[in-house]
Design a protein around this motif. Structure first.
Motif, PDB file in Angstrom:
ATOM      1  N   LEU A 184       0.771  -1.088  -0.076  1.00  0.00           N
ATOM      2  CA  LEU A 184      -0.455  -0.183  -0.356  1.00  0.00           C
ATOM      3  C   LEU A 184       0.103   1.587  -0.121  1.00  0.00           C
ATOM      4  O   LEU A 184       0.784   2.044  -0.666  1.00  0.00           O
ATOM      5  CB  LEU A 184      -1.214   0.062   1.297  1.00  0.00           C
ATOM      6  CG  LEU A 184      -2.434  -0.395   1.154  1.00  0.00           C
ATOM      7  CD1 LEU A 184      -3.117  -0.921   2.202  1.00  0.00           C
ATOM      8  CD2 LEU A 184      -3.183   0.127   0.024  1.00  0.00           C
ATOM      9  N   TYR A 185       2.246   1.519   0.795  1.00  0.00           N
ATOM     10  CA  TYR A 185       2.767   2.960   0.974  1.00  0.00           C
ATOM     11  C   TYR A 185       3.339   2.744  -1.176  1.00  0.00           C
ATOM     12  O   TYR A 185       3.883   3.391  -1.473  1.00  0.00           O
ATOM     13  CB  TYR A 185       3.973   2.120   1.303  1.00  0.00           C
ATOM     14  CG  TYR A 185       3.881   2.262   3.019  1.00  0.00           C
ATOM     15  CD1 TYR A 185       2.839   3.795   3.624  1.00  0.00           C
ATOM     16  CD2 TYR A 185       3.630   1.512   4.664  1.00  0.00           C
ATOM     17  CE1 TYR A 185       1.818   3.652   4.654  1.00  0.00           C
ATOM     18  CE2 TYR A 185       3.459   2.133   5.647  1.00  0.00           C
ATOM     19  CZ  TYR A 185       3.273   2.794   5.853  1.00  0.00           C
ATOM     20  OH  TYR A 185       2.839   2.699   7.212  1.00  0.00           O
ATOM     21  N   ILE A 188       2.855  14.451  -0.675  1.00  0.00           N
ATOM     22  CA  ILE A 188       3.312  14.342   0.568  1.00  0.00           C
ATOM     23  C   ILE A 188       1.695  13.131   0.681  1.00  0.00           C
ATOM     24  O   ILE A 188       0.743  13.703   0.552  1.00  0.00           O
ATOM     25  CB  ILE A 188       2.217  15.621   1.669  1.00  0.00           C
ATOM     26  CG1 ILE A 188       3.543  16.658   1.667  1.00  0.00           C
ATOM     27  CG2 ILE A 188       1.901  15.332   3.214  1.00  0.00           C
ATOM     28  CD1 ILE A 188       4.709  16.344   2.137  1.00  0.00           C
ATOM     29  N   LEU A 189       2.437  12.219   1.797  1.00  0.00           N
ATOM     30  CA  LEU A 189       1.307  10.815   2.359  1.00  0.00           C
ATOM     31  C   LEU A 189       1.704  11.843   4.115  1.00  0.00           C
ATOM     32  O   LEU A 189       2.002  11.155   4.746  1.00  0.00           O
ATOM     33  CB  LEU A 189       1.594  10.079   1.964  1.00  0.00           C
ATOM     34  CG  LEU A 189       1.570   8.672   2.644  1.00  0.00           C
ATOM     35  CD1 LEU A 189      -0.158   8.703   2.701  1.00  0.00           C
ATOM     36  CD2 LEU A 189       2.556   7.247   2.754  1.00  0.00           C
ATOM     37  N   GLY A 222       9.779   5.424  -2.147  1.00  0.00           N
ATOM     38  CA  GLY A 222      11.162   6.625  -2.568  1.00  0.00           C
ATOM     39  C   GLY A 222      10.122   7.871  -2.129  1.00  0.00           C
ATOM     40  O   GLY A 222       9.644   8.988  -2.550  1.00  0.00           O
ATOM     41  N   LEU A 223       9.798   7.900  -0.689  1.00  0.00           N
ATOM     42  CA  LEU A 223       8.929   8.672   0.443  1.00  0.00           C
ATOM     43  C   LEU A 223      10.406   9.909   0.864  1.00  0.00           C
ATOM     44  O   LEU A 223      11.860   8.772   1.592  1.00  0.00           O
ATOM     45  CB  LEU A 223       8.237   8.482   1.256  1.00  0.00           C
ATOM     46  CG  LEU A 223       6.745   8.245   0.575  1.00  0.00           C
ATOM     47  CD1 LEU A 223       6.404   7.552   1.387  1.00  0.00           C
ATOM     48  CD2 LEU A 223       6.405   8.698  -0.243  1.00  0.00           C
ATOM     49  N   GLU A 224      10.412  10.148   1.460  1.00  0.00           N
ATOM     50  CA  GLU A 224      11.230  11.110   2.257  1.00  0.00           C
ATOM     51  C   GLU A 224      10.492  11.340   4.267  1.00  0.00           C
ATOM     52  O   GLU A 224       9.605  11.845   3.651  1.00  0.00           O
ATOM     53  CB  GLU A 224      12.355  11.960   1.709  1.00  0.00           C
ATOM     54  CG  GLU A 224      11.673  13.123   1.253  1.00  0.00           C
ATOM     55  CD  GLU A 224      12.615  14.082   1.078  1.00  0.00           C
ATOM     56  OE1 GLU A 224      14.014  14.010   1.016  1.00  0.00           O
ATOM     57  OE2 GLU A 224      12.038  15.034   0.771  1.00  0.00           O
ATOM     58  N   ALA A 225      10.764  11.957   4.866  1.00  0.00           N
ATOM     59  CA  ALA A 225      10.236  12.491   5.761  1.00  0.00           C
ATOM     60  C   ALA A 225      10.101  14.085   5.700  1.00  0.00           C
ATOM     61  O   ALA A 225      11.321  14.205   5.584  1.00  0.00           O
ATOM     62  CB  ALA A 225      10.784  12.265   7.066  1.00  0.00           C
ATOM     63  N   ALA A 226       9.067  14.657   5.858  1.00  0.00           N
ATOM     64  CA  ALA A 226       9.293  16.054   5.521  1.00  0.00           C
ATOM     65  C   ALA A 226       8.589  16.677   7.160  1.00  0.00           C
ATOM     66  O   ALA A 226       9.328  17.819   7.373  1.00  0.00           O
ATOM     67  CB  ALA A 226       7.789  16.417   4.674  1.00  0.00           C
ATOM     68  N   TYR A 274       5.509  12.318   5.169  1.00  0.00           N
ATOM     69  CA  TYR A 274       6.266  12.184   3.980  1.00  0.00           C
ATOM     70  C   TYR A 274       6.144  12.617   2.260  1.00  0.00           C
ATOM     71  O   TYR A 274       4.539  12.288   2.025  1.00  0.00           O
ATOM     72  CB  TYR A 274       6.225  10.346   4.105  1.00  0.00           C
ATOM     73  CG  TYR A 274       6.488   9.772   5.496  1.00  0.00           C
ATOM     74  CD1 TYR A 274       7.855   9.249   6.238  1.00  0.00           C
ATOM     75  CD2 TYR A 274       4.952   9.249   6.211  1.00  0.00           C
ATOM     76  CE1 TYR A 274       7.963   9.305   7.032  1.00  0.00           C
ATOM     77  CE2 TYR A 274       5.775   9.148   7.534  1.00  0.00           C
ATOM     78  CZ  TYR A 274       6.935   8.591   8.047  1.00  0.00           C
ATOM     79  OH  TYR A 274       7.235   8.618   9.036  1.00  0.00           O
ATOM     80  N   ARG A 275       7.158  13.269   2.655  1.00  0.00           N
ATOM     81  CA  ARG A 275       7.450  13.955   0.686  1.00  0.00           C
ATOM     82  C   ARG A 275       7.527  13.206  -0.441  1.00  0.00           C
ATOM     83  O   ARG A 275       8.908  11.648   0.114  1.00  0.00           O
ATOM     84  CB  ARG A 275       7.882  14.717   0.348  1.00  0.00           C
ATOM     85  CG  ARG A 275       8.565  15.480  -0.371  1.00  0.00           C
ATOM     86  CD  ARG A 275       8.980  16.432  -0.483  1.00  0.00           C
ATOM     87  NE  ARG A 275       8.774  17.337   0.690  1.00  0.00           N
ATOM     88  CZ  ARG A 275       8.679  17.811   1.498  1.00  0.00           C
ATOM     89  NH1 ARG A 275      10.195  17.098   2.097  1.00  0.00           N
ATOM     90  NH2 ARG A 275       8.315  18.931   2.457  1.00  0.00           N
TER      91      ARG A 275
END
Length: 281
Positions: free
Chosen positions: A240-241, A253-254, A269-273, A278-279
């Motif tokens: 799901l992610y 953003i998630l 493919g995300l990073e902490a915002a 998560y961006r």
């Protein structure tokens, strides 16, 4: 990753040293065959305990007989969906996170302008979450031009969301000034209900959706999926992610729940915002 190809086995960590229950396994297979809902993607210990309570309450000694009754009685089927999806929701749940969304995340997404946003409230339950988003967009002067999708697997929950009428306890975290702007009290003081403003209702598009099976729309600026992933197996969560990340535009953003921190966002493919935001890189 294709969720329909995921193994029907639930988390091994919850099965080690136990013998599969053929009655429950048959129930899982029957539900998937007739509805497309794959209960094997949910943590078995929690789900089985919850459904056993519902089954017993309705006078069934086996999951086989409960399934037959559920297929013959739409009301009972909706009870099953309600129990399966844990339709417990509130407006502005964990208020400080919504304040971060309003004060930091959305301005970053729009560059400080009143740009149009494409937003999705996934697994929206009875509507408190998408209406909270709508309130924030309205206060920022962005609601009219934005696209706000809200989806859930439970048609009964979606019907309540479309109705837009809520018990007072659902509003306990709503800021007082926001409450005055967007809710109208109905009924007596002893049984007060609150109706959400028609402007918000018209701004939200509700639809039925199975997160584990259905294709997602793409190019979302913001996806909100909170307090849902905790019920899925690790394999289902990972899939799901990946699907959520693919549905975001670059820089999108998630926003997840307070118990759903993603510990290795880079693999998707995300990073902490911000905490729980998560961006997409």
């Amino acid at each position: 990753m294709d969720l329909s190809r995921i193994s029907s086995q639930v988390d091994k960590t919850e099965h080690e040293g136990t013998t599969p229950d053929p009655d429950y396994v048959g129930f899982i297979q029957s539900v998937k065959q007739h509805t497309g809902i794959d209960l094997a993607q949910y943590k078995e210990a929690q789900m089985k305990r919850r459904l056993t309570t519902l089954r017993t309450k309705n006078g069934h000694s086996s999951f086989a007989s409960f399934f037959e009754a559920m297929m013959a009685d739409k009301k009972l089927f909706y009870e099953f969906l309600d129990k399966m999806t844990i339709n417990v929701s509130e407006f502005w749940r964990n208020p400080n996170r919504w304040e971060v969304l309003r004060d930091k995340i959305i301005p970053e997404l729009t560059g400080g302008s009143k740009s149009r946003l494409k937003v999705w409230s996934a697994a929206c339950s009875t509507g408190e979450e998408p209406y909270t988003i709508a309130m924030i967009l309205s206060d920022l002067g962005m609601l009219q031009n934005s696209y706000l999708l809200a989806s859930d697997i439970d048609e009964g929950a979606l019907a309540k969301a479309n109705q837009g009428l809520y018990l007072e306890r659902s509003l306990k975290d709503v800021p007082e000034e926001v409450n005055r702007r967007y809710f109208t009290p109905e009924g007596s003081a002893m049984s007060a209900m609150y109706r959400v403003d028609d402007k918000l209702k018209k701004a939200v598009t509700f639809k039925k959706q199975n997160l584990l099976l259905d294709r997602f729309e793409e190019e979302f600026d913001l996806i909100v999926c909170r307090n849902v992933m905790i019920y899925f197996t690790e394999e289902a969560k990972s899939a799901l992610y990946t699907k959520f990340a693919n549905a975001l535009r670059p820089g999108g953003i998630l926003f997840v729940g307070s118990t759903e921190q993603i510990f290795s966002p880079g693999r998707y493919g995300l990073e902490a915002a911000e905490t729980f935001f998560y961006r997409k890189m």
